[in-house]
Design a protein around this motif. Structure first.
Motif, PDB file in Angstrom:
ATOM      1  N   SER A  91       0.823  -1.213   0.000  1.00 38.61           N
ATOM      2  CA  SER A  91       0.000   0.000   0.000  1.00 38.61           C
ATOM      3  C   SER A  91       0.857   1.264   0.000  1.00 38.61           C
ATOM      4  O   SER A  91       0.865   2.017  -0.972  1.00 38.61           O
ATOM      5  CB  SER A  91      -0.942  -0.002   1.208  1.00 38.61           C
ATOM      6  N   ARG A  92       1.621   1.486   1.062  1.00 43.20           N
ATOM      7  CA  ARG A  92       2.378   2.732   1.165  1.00 43.20           C
ATOM      8  C   ARG A  92       3.464   2.842   0.104  1.00 43.20           C
ATOM      9  O   ARG A  92       3.601   3.868  -0.565  1.00 43.20           O
ATOM     10  CB  ARG A  92       3.006   2.850   2.562  1.00 43.20           C
ATOM     11  N   CYS A  95       2.014   2.782  -3.716  1.00 43.59           N
ATOM     12  CA  CYS A  95       0.731   3.461  -3.903  1.00 43.59           C
ATOM     13  C   CYS A  95       0.601   4.105  -5.281  1.00 43.59           C
ATOM     14  O   CYS A  95      -0.414   3.947  -5.957  1.00 43.59           O
ATOM     15  CB  CYS A  95       0.528   4.501  -2.804  1.00 43.59           C
ATOM     16  N   GLY A 113      -1.853  -8.034   0.194  1.00 37.99           N
ATOM     17  CA  GLY A 113      -1.072  -7.466   1.282  1.00 37.99           C
ATOM     18  C   GLY A 113      -1.227  -8.309   2.526  1.00 37.99           C
ATOM     19  O   GLY A 113      -2.323  -8.413   3.079  1.00 37.99           O
ATOM     20  N   ASP A 132      -3.579   0.670   5.377  1.00 38.06           N
ATOM     21  CA  ASP A 132      -3.588   0.218   3.988  1.00 38.06           C
ATOM     22  C   ASP A 132      -4.971   0.299   3.348  1.00 38.06           C
ATOM     23  O   ASP A 132      -5.107   0.665   2.181  1.00 38.06           O
ATOM     24  CB  ASP A 132      -3.015  -1.192   3.866  1.00 38.06           C
ATOM     25  N   ILE A 135      -5.654   3.976   2.468  1.00 38.72           N
ATOM     26  CA  ILE A 135      -4.911   4.420   1.291  1.00 38.72           C
ATOM     27  C   ILE A 135      -5.581   3.929   0.007  1.00 38.72           C
ATOM     28  O   ILE A 135      -5.825   4.700  -0.931  1.00 38.72           O
ATOM     29  CB  ILE A 135      -3.456   3.921   1.355  1.00 38.72           C
ATOM     30  N   LEU A 136      -5.913   2.642  -0.042  1.00 36.53           N
ATOM     31  CA  LEU A 136      -6.409   2.056  -1.283  1.00 36.53           C
ATOM     32  C   LEU A 136      -7.911   2.233  -1.464  1.00 36.53           C
ATOM     33  O   LEU A 136      -8.407   2.182  -2.594  1.00 36.53           O
ATOM     34  CB  LEU A 136      -6.012   0.587  -1.347  1.00 36.53           C
ATOM     35  N   ILE A 144     -11.778  -3.971  -2.424  1.00 33.86           N
ATOM     36  CA  ILE A 144     -10.999  -4.331  -1.235  1.00 33.86           C
ATOM     37  C   ILE A 144     -11.765  -5.366  -0.434  1.00 33.86           C
ATOM     38  O   ILE A 144     -12.927  -5.150  -0.074  1.00 33.86           O
ATOM     39  CB  ILE A 144     -10.726  -3.097  -0.355  1.00 33.86           C
ATOM     40  N   TYR A 168      -7.615  -5.422  -3.967  1.00 37.31           N
ATOM     41  CA  TYR A 168      -6.681  -5.579  -2.852  1.00 37.31           C
ATOM     42  C   TYR A 168      -7.239  -6.622  -1.900  1.00 37.31           C
ATOM     43  O   TYR A 168      -8.361  -6.490  -1.409  1.00 37.31           O
ATOM     44  CB  TYR A 168      -6.500  -4.246  -2.118  1.00 37.31           C
ATOM     45  N   ARG A 170      -6.606  -8.303   1.646  1.00 37.15           N
ATOM     46  CA  ARG A 170      -5.907  -8.159   2.932  1.00 37.15           C
ATOM     47  C   ARG A 170      -5.801  -9.557   3.550  1.00 37.15           C
ATOM     48  O   ARG A 170      -6.788 -10.127   3.995  1.00 37.15           O
ATOM     49  CB  ARG A 170      -6.707  -7.204   3.821  1.00 37.15           C
TER      50      ARG A 170
END
Length: 324
Positions: A91-92, A95, A113, A132, A135-136, A144, A168, A170
């Motif tokens: 994520s970071r 990005c 992630g 995260d 951010i996304l 997500i 994404y 997780r």
């Protein structure tokens, strides 16, 4: 629907291996699917798969941004890439590549992630992805998801493989209690109602789903009946289920292994502020950095346990009753 007092045995399979099995099944069925890894094949369990698919699994080294760019290029040429690394780097660090090369360009890359929030444990604060989702979630068109156990994970992997947009996942790597059966159906964008109750609703995702069920069981012994929803689909959010829970209980608690800013709690609060204002309490990491420690200790420290959820339920019910 579940009997709230039932127990949930620990799964004998770690979620990382359930993920790998699901991904390999997708690779057998769809020759377009490839996987890219940032020098984490052993921690993520993909090393044995690489031996079987050396021409479809690529170790890109510790260069996450470049890896995402490579995946975007592969997607542009018709591949269906899955990209693996720790959540902080997924994520970071990457990005801009996710935003521009995947989302803006419309390339169907699935970013995986791992070790979200307190699952980073002894890896320390630098490796704790507490933001995260935030951010996304702000990335247009991004899907997500955060599964609660291996059964939901396996179902979601096959759906992510078929998406025509970036996503994404997780991923908690270790063992989790079995909440679902193998035959349980899942659909991205649709929450799962695990328990019914009219006093309040708890909307949880990931490891907090089990904590929510534990809290509901304890509260039932006190005469408090709680609706529990697994919000594994964080974006798109099941708005209909959220609004129904708010309208029918009048009090909502969210629970997530993530910063309370920008995650599931924010998504729910934003929706209810516009559509159905009711008292809302949020369980999550309260705008803090991560730190080193065993996961159980971190959950206590950041107040992510069933005890905290139960306390928040009682608080939100009091707030509801004070408005009558």
């Amino acid at each position: 629907m579940y009997e709230i007092e039932q127990s949930f045995p620990m799964d004998g399979t770690e979620m990382r291996f359930a993920y790998c099995a699901a991904l390999e099944q997708c690779m057998r069925e769809d020759p377009r699917i490839v996987a890219l890894d940032a020098d984490l094949m052993t921690p993520l369990g993909i090393l044995e798969m690489w031996k079987r698919y050396p021409d479809r699994i690529f170790n890109c080294g510790i260069q996450e941004a470049n890896m995402v760019g490579m995946a975007a290029g592969m997607a542009k040429e018709g591949k269906r890439p899955f990209v693996h690394t720790f959540g902080v780097f997924a994520s970071r660090r990457a990005c801009d590549q996710i935003y521009m090369s995947c989302a803006y360009a419309g390339n169907p890359v699935c970013i995986v992630g791992s070790d979200p929030g307190v699952a980073s444990a002894l890896n320390g604060g630098t490796h704790a992805p507490n933001e995260d989702i935030a951010i996304l979630r702000a990335c247009p068109g991004m899907t997500i998801v955060e599964p609660a156990d291996s059964c939901s994970l396996r179902s979601l992997v096959s759906q992510l493989a078929a998406l025509d947009r970036p996503s994404y996942l997780r991923l908690f790597r270790r063992q989790r209690p079995c909440i679902y059966s193998e035959s349980e159906p899942f659909a991205i964008g649709r929450a799962k109602v695990l328990a019914q109750g009219g006093d309040a609703a708890v909307l949880a995702c990931g490891i907090e789903v089990y904590e929510a069920l534990e809290a509901a069981a304890r509260l039932k012994k006190e005469g408090i009946h709680v609706r529990v929803l697994d919000m594994f689909s964080i974006k798109p959010l099941d708005e209909q289920a959220v609004i129904a829970a708010a309208e029918e209980t009048g009090a909502v608690v969210t629970a997530e292994n993530h910063n309370i800013i920008g995650g599931l709690g924010s998504a729910v609060a934003e929706l209810l502020a516009e559509q159905c204002p009711v008292p809302v309490e949020r369980v999550g990491i309260r705008d803090q950095f991560g730190q080193v420690g065993p996961m159980d200790w971190l959950m206590e420290h950041y107040m992510l346990t069933a005890d905290t959820i139960a306390d928040k339920v009682k608080r939100v019910i009091l707030r509801k009753e004070s408005k009558k």
